[in-house]
Design a protein around this motif. Structure first.
Motif, PDB file in Angstrom:
ATOM      1  N   SER A  80       0.812  -1.216   0.000  1.00 23.38           N
ATOM      2  CA  SER A  80       0.000   0.000   0.000  1.00 23.38           C
ATOM      3  C   SER A  80       0.841   1.261   0.000  1.00 23.38           C
ATOM      4  CB  SER A  80      -0.919   0.016   1.221  1.00 23.38           C
ATOM      5  OG  SER A  80      -0.169  -0.104   2.419  1.00 23.38           O
ATOM      6  N   ARG A  81       2.142   1.113   0.259  1.00 20.66           N
ATOM      7  CA  ARG A  81       3.073   2.245   0.374  1.00 20.66           C
ATOM      8  C   ARG A  81       2.609   3.217   1.466  1.00 20.66           C
ATOM      9  NH1 ARG A  81       2.754   5.102  -4.341  1.00 20.66           N
ATOM     10  NH2 ARG A  81       4.440   6.450  -3.582  1.00 20.66           N
ATOM     11  N   VAL A  82       2.179   2.651   2.590  1.00 13.86           N
ATOM     12  CA  VAL A  82       1.771   3.440   3.743  1.00 13.86           C
ATOM     13  C   VAL A  82       2.859   3.357   4.809  1.00 13.86           C
ATOM     14  CG1 VAL A  82       0.200   3.451   5.731  1.00 13.86           C
ATOM     15  CG2 VAL A  82      -0.717   3.353   3.403  1.00 13.86           C
ATOM     16  N   SER A 118       3.213   6.706   0.185  1.00 14.90           N
ATOM     17  CA  SER A 118       2.159   7.512  -0.413  1.00 14.90           C
ATOM     18  C   SER A 118       1.407   8.310   0.640  1.00 14.90           C
ATOM     19  CB  SER A 118       1.176   6.619  -1.175  1.00 14.90           C
ATOM     20  OG  SER A 118       0.590   5.670  -0.306  1.00 14.90           O
ATOM     21  N   GLU A 187      -6.799   8.551  -1.379  1.00 18.21           N
ATOM     22  CA  GLU A 187      -7.101   7.442  -2.289  1.00 18.21           C
ATOM     23  C   GLU A 187      -7.693   6.284  -1.501  1.00 18.21           C
ATOM     24  OE1 GLU A 187      -7.640   5.831  -5.809  1.00 18.21           O
ATOM     25  OE2 GLU A 187      -6.374   7.629  -5.737  1.00 18.21           O
ATOM     26  N   THR A 190      -5.794   2.926  -1.512  1.00 19.18           N
ATOM     27  CA  THR A 190      -4.628   2.873  -0.630  1.00 19.18           C
ATOM     28  C   THR A 190      -5.038   2.440   0.774  1.00 19.18           C
ATOM     29  OG1 THR A 190      -3.459   4.579  -1.876  1.00 19.18           O
ATOM     30  CG2 THR A 190      -2.755   4.223   0.395  1.00 19.18           C
ATOM     31  N   GLU A 193      -6.145  -1.306   0.744  1.00 19.25           N
ATOM     32  CA  GLU A 193      -4.952  -2.141   0.585  1.00 19.25           C
ATOM     33  C   GLU A 193      -4.163  -2.190   1.894  1.00 19.25           C
ATOM     34  OE1 GLU A 193      -2.191  -4.616  -1.357  1.00 19.25           O
ATOM     35  OE2 GLU A 193      -4.055  -3.830  -2.194  1.00 19.25           O
TER      36      GLU A 193
END
Length: 248
Positions: A80-82, A118, A187, A190, A193
């Protein structure tokens, strides 16, 4: 990396951060500041943050005598690029001296850039569900603290997954983000995910078919418009987030 602060305090991260610093952080700060069900074990903290190939950003604050008095630990979720900030805490006797603010200002946006995250997410207690308690701090003060950094709240009741096999999920939480001040939506994909990734990492593959997680994801999807989830200033959490249906 080392960053000098006022009054002899210093931020240590990267190669400057050792296993002993992390043990001090656990023993002197986290264990006395975080409820047991919300706290990773020392073994897991060392495994994640003391590994030679660690990827998850972490920092501690030491005093003039080199003792760890505060710290911030985060985890990057690659799918998720969190970037999830798991812990930000200070020893009781140094609270109110700006150490938490220094960690956020000096580290957080740089960590987001370094990890290509992100977005940055944090979990905090909902003040309507958790009262102020000795040692654990005041949930309303925590809302005010993050609100100063422009934090926004995601508009659904949230619970934290069980962090280890013998722990329980923690109801009555808020999922918040520190975003660009101009952003009023995030988003939705995101977030969904991340929820799948996070709960599966903590609780195993069975979490993916869990009813509680399904309700969280449905809350995101039902409030999204054109794939974007609205977010609201954290100070407005009571209007933005229902405090019903928070059970895991």
């Amino acid at each position: 990396m080392s960053i000098q602060l006022a009054d002899g305090f210093r931020i240590l991260e990267g190669d400057e951060l050792t296993g002993d610093h992390l043990k001090q952080l656990f023993d002197a700060v986290l264990r006395n500041s975080i409820p047991a069900d919300e706290l990773m074990s020392l073994t897991d903290i060392l495994k994640v943050y003391a590994s030679p190939d660690r990827r998850d950003p972490a920092a501690v604050v030491t005093d003039a005598e080199g003792r760890v008095v505060a710290g911030m630990l985060s985890e990057i979720y690659p799918a998720s690029r969190v970037l999830l900030v798991g812990y930000l805490a200070a020893r009781h006797d140094v609270r109110g001296q700006g150490l938490g603010s220094a960690l956020v200002r000096q580290c957080l946006h740089r960590w987001r850039s370094q990890t290509s995250a992100s977005m940055v997410l944090l979990e905090i207690d909902d003040p309507r569900c958790h009262a102020a308690a000795d040692g654990y701090g005041d949930p309303r003060a925590r809302v005010r603290f993050y609100d100063r950094f422009g934090a926004v709240v995601l508009p659904f009741p949230y619970f934290q997954p069980a962090l280890y096999p013998d722990s329980s999920r923690v109801d009555g939480m808020l999922l918040i983000s520190i975003v660009d001040p101009s952003e009023t939506t995030v988003e939705a994909a995101t977030i969904t995910e991340f929820l799948n990734e996070y709960f599966t990492a903590c609780e195993g593959a069975a979490a993916a078919s869990d009813d509680g997680l399904a309700r969280l994801i449905q809350s995101v999807l039902s409030q999204s418009v054109d794939g974007r989830l609205p977010v609201y200033p954290l100070r407005d959490f009571a209007a933005a987030v229902s405090n019903e249906g928070t059970q895991a």
